[in-house]
Scaffold this motif. Structure first.
Motif, PDB file in Angstrom:
ATOM      1  N   SER A  99       0.857  -1.175   0.000  1.00 23.17           N
ATOM      2  CA  SER A  99       0.000   0.000   0.000  1.00 23.17           C
ATOM      3  C   SER A  99       0.896   1.228   0.000  1.00 23.17           C
ATOM      4  O   SER A  99       1.900   1.260   0.712  1.00 23.17           O
ATOM      5  CB  SER A  99      -0.897  -0.008   1.237  1.00 23.17           C
ATOM      6  OG  SER A  99      -1.782   1.070   1.214  1.00 23.17           O
ATOM      7  N   ALA A 100       0.541   2.228  -0.808  1.00 23.12           N
ATOM      8  CA  ALA A 100       1.381   3.427  -0.873  1.00 23.12           C
ATOM      9  C   ALA A 100       0.563   4.619  -1.325  1.00 23.12           C
ATOM     10  O   ALA A 100      -0.481   4.480  -1.963  1.00 23.12           O
ATOM     11  CB  ALA A 100       2.545   3.206  -1.841  1.00 23.12           C
ATOM     12  N   ARG A 101       1.067   5.779  -1.000  1.00 24.15           N
ATOM     13  CA  ARG A 101       0.501   7.042  -1.463  1.00 24.15           C
ATOM     14  C   ARG A 101       1.429   7.545  -2.567  1.00 24.15           C
ATOM     15  O   ARG A 101       2.616   7.765  -2.336  1.00 24.15           O
ATOM     16  CB  ARG A 101       0.420   8.041  -0.316  1.00 24.15           C
ATOM     17  CG  ARG A 101      -0.113   9.391  -0.740  1.00 24.15           C
ATOM     18  CD  ARG A 101      -0.351  10.311   0.452  1.00 24.15           C
ATOM     19  NE  ARG A 101      -1.641   9.968   1.038  1.00 24.15           N
ATOM     20  CZ  ARG A 101      -1.802   9.513   2.267  1.00 24.15           C
ATOM     21  NH1 ARG A 101      -0.773   9.345   3.065  1.00 24.15           N
ATOM     22  NH2 ARG A 101      -3.004   9.228   2.729  1.00 24.15           N
ATOM     23  N   PHE A 102       0.879   7.657  -3.763  1.00 21.87           N
ATOM     24  CA  PHE A 102       1.653   8.105  -4.918  1.00 21.87           C
ATOM     25  C   PHE A 102       1.414   9.584  -5.156  1.00 21.87           C
ATOM     26  O   PHE A 102       0.266  10.040  -5.162  1.00 21.87           O
ATOM     27  CB  PHE A 102       1.277   7.320  -6.177  1.00 21.87           C
ATOM     28  CG  PHE A 102       1.822   5.936  -6.189  1.00 21.87           C
ATOM     29  CD1 PHE A 102       3.046   5.658  -6.772  1.00 21.87           C
ATOM     30  CD2 PHE A 102       1.122   4.899  -5.591  1.00 21.87           C
ATOM     31  CE1 PHE A 102       3.564   4.375  -6.763  1.00 21.87           C
ATOM     32  CE2 PHE A 102       1.621   3.613  -5.580  1.00 21.87           C
ATOM     33  CZ  PHE A 102       2.849   3.353  -6.169  1.00 21.87           C
ATOM     34  N   LYS A 103       2.497  10.313  -5.361  1.00 20.99           N
ATOM     35  CA  LYS A 103       2.416  11.725  -5.724  1.00 20.99           C
ATOM     36  C   LYS A 103       3.010  11.850  -7.113  1.00 20.99           C
ATOM     37  O   LYS A 103       4.076  11.291  -7.392  1.00 20.99           O
ATOM     38  CB  LYS A 103       3.218  12.577  -4.743  1.00 20.99           C
ATOM     39  CG  LYS A 103       2.655  12.545  -3.340  1.00 20.99           C
ATOM     40  CD  LYS A 103       3.491  13.371  -2.397  1.00 20.99           C
ATOM     41  CE  LYS A 103       2.908  13.283  -0.994  1.00 20.99           C
ATOM     42  NZ  LYS A 103       3.661  14.089  -0.044  1.00 20.99           N
ATOM     43  N   GLY A 104       2.303  12.555  -7.985  1.00 18.25           N
ATOM     44  CA  GLY A 104       2.818  12.655  -9.337  1.00 18.25           C
ATOM     45  C   GLY A 104       2.195  13.755 -10.144  1.00 18.25           C
ATOM     46  O   GLY A 104       1.453  14.601  -9.643  1.00 18.25           O
ATOM     47  N   ARG A 105       2.512  13.710 -11.413  1.00 21.49           N
ATOM     48  CA  ARG A 105       2.054  14.708 -12.364  1.00 21.49           C
ATOM     49  C   ARG A 105       1.526  13.990 -13.590  1.00 21.49           C
ATOM     50  O   ARG A 105       2.073  12.976 -14.020  1.00 21.49           O
ATOM     51  CB  ARG A 105       3.216  15.624 -12.746  1.00 21.49           C
ATOM     52  CG  ARG A 105       2.848  16.662 -13.780  1.00 21.49           C
ATOM     53  CD  ARG A 105       4.036  17.579 -14.087  1.00 21.49           C
ATOM     54  NE  ARG A 105       3.808  18.324 -15.312  1.00 21.49           N
ATOM     55  CZ  ARG A 105       3.164  19.478 -15.366  1.00 21.49           C
ATOM     56  NH1 ARG A 105       2.695  20.022 -14.280  1.00 21.49           N
ATOM     57  NH2 ARG A 105       3.008  20.105 -16.528  1.00 21.49           N
ATOM     58  N   VAL A 106       0.460  14.537 -14.149  1.00 25.82           N
ATOM     59  CA  VAL A 106      -0.139  14.015 -15.368  1.00 25.82           C
ATOM     60  C   VAL A 106      -0.151  15.137 -16.391  1.00 25.82           C
ATOM     61  O   VAL A 106      -0.579  16.259 -16.081  1.00 25.82           O
ATOM     62  CB  VAL A 106      -1.579  13.513 -15.115  1.00 25.82           C
ATOM     63  CG1 VAL A 106      -2.225  13.055 -16.399  1.00 25.82           C
ATOM     64  CG2 VAL A 106      -1.578  12.409 -14.073  1.00 25.82           C
ATOM     65  N   THR A 107       0.324  14.848 -17.597  1.00 26.00           N
ATOM     66  CA  THR A 107       0.351  15.833 -18.666  1.00 26.00           C
ATOM     67  C   THR A 107      -0.459  15.315 -19.848  1.00 26.00           C
ATOM     68  O   THR A 107      -0.349  14.138 -20.211  1.00 26.00           O
ATOM     69  CB  THR A 107       1.804  16.109 -19.120  1.00 26.00           C
ATOM     70  OG1 THR A 107       2.573  16.496 -17.981  1.00 26.00           O
ATOM     71  CG2 THR A 107       1.858  17.203 -20.157  1.00 26.00           C
ATOM     72  N   LEU A 108      -1.263  16.188 -20.434  1.00 33.21           N
ATOM     73  CA  LEU A 108      -2.043  15.848 -21.621  1.00 33.21           C
ATOM     74  C   LEU A 108      -1.294  16.368 -22.842  1.00 33.21           C
ATOM     75  O   LEU A 108      -0.907  17.534 -22.878  1.00 33.21           O
ATOM     76  CB  LEU A 108      -3.434  16.493 -21.539  1.00 33.21           C
ATOM     77  CG  LEU A 108      -4.213  16.219 -20.261  1.00 33.21           C
ATOM     78  CD1 LEU A 108      -5.547  16.965 -20.281  1.00 33.21           C
ATOM     79  CD2 LEU A 108      -4.431  14.733 -20.058  1.00 33.21           C
ATOM     80  N   THR A 109      -1.080  15.487 -23.815  1.00 38.00           N
ATOM     81  CA  THR A 109      -0.367  15.872 -25.031  1.00 38.00           C
ATOM     82  C   THR A 109      -1.174  15.464 -26.255  1.00 38.00           C
ATOM     83  O   THR A 109      -2.125  14.685 -26.149  1.00 38.00           O
ATOM     84  CB  THR A 109       1.030  15.214 -25.098  1.00 38.00           C
ATOM     85  OG1 THR A 109       0.875  13.796 -25.213  1.00 38.00           O
ATOM     86  CG2 THR A 109       1.869  15.543 -23.871  1.00 38.00           C
ATOM     87  N   ASP A 110      -0.776  15.968 -27.402  1.00 34.61           N
ATOM     88  CA  ASP A 110      -1.407  15.639 -28.680  1.00 34.61           C
ATOM     89  C   ASP A 110      -2.923  15.794 -28.601  1.00 34.61           C
ATOM     90  O   ASP A 110      -3.679  14.944 -29.066  1.00 34.61           O
ATOM     91  CB  ASP A 110      -1.042  14.219 -29.137  1.00 34.61           C
ATOM     92  CG  ASP A 110       0.450  14.046 -29.322  1.00 34.61           C
ATOM     93  OD1 ASP A 110       1.114  15.018 -29.724  1.00 34.61           O
ATOM     94  OD2 ASP A 110       0.956  12.947 -29.036  1.00 34.61           O
ATOM     95  N   LEU A 111      -3.364  16.903 -28.014  1.00 38.60           N
ATOM     96  CA  LEU A 111      -4.789  17.155 -27.863  1.00 38.60           C
ATOM     97  C   LEU A 111      -5.457  17.399 -29.209  1.00 38.60           C
ATOM     98  O   LEU A 111      -4.975  18.209 -30.005  1.00 38.60           O
ATOM     99  CB  LEU A 111      -5.024  18.359 -26.945  1.00 38.60           C
ATOM    100  CG  LEU A 111      -4.873  18.078 -25.461  1.00 38.60           C
ATOM    101  CD1 LEU A 111      -3.443  18.216 -25.021  1.00 38.60           C
ATOM    102  CD2 LEU A 111      -5.752  19.001 -24.666  1.00 38.60           C
ATOM    103  N   ASP A 112      -6.557  16.690 -29.448  1.00 44.19           N
ATOM    104  CA  ASP A 112      -7.373  16.852 -30.653  1.00 44.19           C
ATOM    105  C   ASP A 112      -8.845  16.857 -30.214  1.00 44.19           C
ATOM    106  O   ASP A 112      -9.561  15.873 -30.399  1.00 44.19           O
ATOM    107  CB  ASP A 112      -7.086  15.710 -31.636  1.00 44.19           C
ATOM    108  CG  ASP A 112      -7.867  15.847 -32.933  1.00 44.19           C
ATOM    109  OD1 ASP A 112      -8.406  16.943 -33.192  1.00 44.19           O
ATOM    110  OD2 ASP A 112      -7.967  14.852 -33.661  1.00 44.19           O
ATOM    111  N   PRO A 113      -9.285  17.966 -29.564  1.00 43.00           N
ATOM    112  CA  PRO A 113     -10.642  18.006 -29.023  1.00 43.00           C
ATOM    113  C   PRO A 113     -11.709  17.890 -30.109  1.00 43.00           C
ATOM    114  O   PRO A 113     -11.538  18.492 -31.160  1.00 43.00           O
ATOM    115  CB  PRO A 113     -10.724  19.373 -28.358  1.00 43.00           C
ATOM    116  CG  PRO A 113      -9.328  19.900 -28.277  1.00 43.00           C
ATOM    117  CD  PRO A 113      -8.548  19.188 -29.327  1.00 43.00           C
TER     118      PRO A 113
END
Length: 146
Positions: free
Chosen positions: A58-72
């Motif tokens: 069990s762990a607490r994860f800290k991180g970052r998420v980046t969105l790329t190649d966006l084609d809405p």
């Protein structure tokens, strides 16, 4: 340890509505299993904290998420990485596509990920099973949020 996963879900909502919810931090926070914090930090990224349990680890994860190649509102790539202390790390990317269907939107995804540390020692089968369970739980929560 490397792993791949793919899947799809049919949602009874327009592609534009699905796209909007997939980019809404408040919606994502309640849909992501174990998510404690999710904050948009810029137009293409989020900072996240999530508590996860994989088998006995069990762990607490800290991180970052980046969105790329966006084609809405059709597609994007999600690239993320997180640190879970002694439990290890996770990093990966997912290609998400939204396809219009007569009865709503078909969401398809393909994930490529790497994990290390104690998590990688648990074995491919346990980790893959947990990853699939978390993905299924996310999409079930997301379908309810729509």
């Amino acid at each position: 340890m490397a792993m791949t996963m793919n899947g799809e879900i049919q949602l009874a909502a327009s592609r534009e509505a699905v796209w909007a919810k997939l980019n809404d931090a408040a919606v994502l926070k309640v849909c992501i299993p174990g998510c404690e914090e999710l904050e948009r930090i810029d137009d293409q990224g989020f900072r996240a904290v999530a508590k996860m349990k994989v088998g006995p680890v069990s762990a607490r994860f800290k991180g970052r998420v980046t969105l790329t190649d966006l084609d809405p509102p059709s597609s994007y790539n999600i690239v993320g990485e997180g640190e879970g202390g002694v439990a290890g790390f996770a990093k990966g990317s997912a290609r998400v596509n939204l396809l219009e269907r007569d009865d709503g939107t078909l969401v398809t995804y393909q994930v490529d990920a790497q994990i290390g540390g104690k998590l990688a020692q648990l074995g491919q089968r346990l980790v893959n099973g947990t990853a699939k369970k978390l993905a299924d739980e996310f999409f079930a929560n997301f379908a309810r949020a729509l």
